[in-house]
Write a protein that holds these residues in place. Structure first.
Motif, mmCIF file in Angstrom:
data_model
loop_
_atom_site.group_PDB
_atom_site.id
_atom_site.type_symbol
_atom_site.label_atom_id
_atom_site.label_comp_id
_atom_site.label_asym_id
_atom_site.label_seq_id
_atom_site.Cartn_x
_atom_site.Cartn_y
_atom_site.Cartn_z
ATOM 1 N N ASP A 128 -12.379 5.127 5.699
ATOM 2 C CA ASP A 128 -11.899 4.297 4.588
ATOM 3 C C ASP A 128 -13.016 3.428 4.022
ATOM 4 O O ASP A 128 -13.143 3.282 2.805
ATOM 5 N N LEU B 199 -6.852 6.713 -3.100
ATOM 6 C CA LEU B 199 -6.600 5.329 -3.489
ATOM 7 C C LEU B 199 -7.744 4.414 -3.077
ATOM 8 O O LEU B 199 -8.081 3.469 -3.807
ATOM 9 N N ARG C 122 0.996 4.190 -2.849
ATOM 10 C CA ARG C 122 0.770 5.585 -2.442
ATOM 11 C C ARG C 122 1.918 6.480 -2.895
ATOM 12 O O ARG C 122 1.706 7.551 -3.458
ATOM 13 N N HIS C 123 3.142 6.043 -2.681
ATOM 14 C CA HIS C 123 4.301 6.863 -3.068
ATOM 15 C C HIS C 123 4.476 6.912 -4.584
ATOM 16 O O HIS C 123 4.868 7.953 -5.125
ATOM 17 N N TRP D 168 -0.770 9.949 -4.724
ATOM 18 C CA TRP D 168 -2.142 10.204 -4.298
ATOM 19 C C TRP D 168 -2.298 9.891 -2.823
ATOM 20 O O TRP D 168 -1.690 8.957 -2.306
ATOM 21 N N PRO D 169 -3.156 10.641 -2.135
ATOM 22 C CA PRO D 169 -3.432 10.304 -0.730
ATOM 23 C C PRO D 169 -4.197 8.986 -0.637
ATOM 24 O O PRO D 169 -4.849 8.551 -1.597
ATOM 25 N N MET D 170 -4.127 8.350 0.533
ATOM 26 C CA MET D 170 -4.790 7.064 0.727
ATOM 27 C C MET D 170 -6.296 7.154 0.499
ATOM 28 O O MET D 170 -6.894 6.194 0.002
ATOM 29 N N LYS E 192 0.829 -1.209 0.000
ATOM 30 C CA LYS E 192 0.000 0.000 0.000
ATOM 31 C C LYS E 192 0.866 1.263 0.000
ATOM 32 O O LYS E 192 0.553 2.232 -0.696
ATOM 33 N N GLU E 193 1.939 1.254 0.753
ATOM 34 C CA GLU E 193 2.844 2.404 0.777
ATOM 35 C C GLU E 193 3.536 2.598 -0.575
ATOM 36 O O GLU E 193 3.706 3.727 -1.032
ATOM 37 N N THR F 63 2.133 6.762 -6.886
ATOM 38 C CA THR F 63 1.106 7.595 -7.530
ATOM 39 C C THR F 63 1.129 9.025 -7.025
ATOM 40 O O THR F 63 0.701 9.935 -7.729
#
Length: 112
Positions: free
Chosen positions: A85, A26, A16-17, A21-23, A12-13, A19
């Motif tokens: 979420d 996502l 995130r990094h 984009w914030p979680m 997941k990290e 793209t």
């Protein structure tokens, strides 16, 4: 290759990094993409409950993992984040499912 308890978090990290984009973004993107992928793999339409249920099951599993793996300063913050979420992931798949069932012509141009 083993899959330890932090591997999913690392995936997941990485996303995130990569793209930027914030979680939250996502989660929204993953919900819709997983619903479309599920409908394709199950060879069914978005009007079927099964793609929606699969997204829900995956999101609940992800949030259970997050609750188990991550530790926030307070339970209120941690459960609040999980609820955010869950809502963020399921909002658009729920809307797509509802529109496909209620007004199929809006999505396909033809009646169900």
């Amino acid at each position: 290759m083993s899959f330890d308890s932090s591997s999913w978090y690392q995936v997941k990290e990485l996303v995130r990094h990569a793209t930027g984009w914030p979680m939250d973004t996502l989660h929204v993107m993953a919900g819709v993409l997983l619903q479309l992928l599920a409908a394709t793999l199950l060879r069914t339409s978005l009007a079927s409950k099964w793609p929606w249920l699969l997204v829900l099951a995956l999101e609940l599993a992800n949030e259970a993992y997050d609750l188990w793996f991550e530790r926030w300063p307070s339970w209120g913050m941690q459960y609040g984040e999980s609820l955010r979420d869950l809502i963020g992931t399921m909002l658009l798949p729920t809307l797509l499912w509802w529109v496909a069932r209620t007004w199929p012509k809006r999505l396909s141009g033809r009646a169900r």
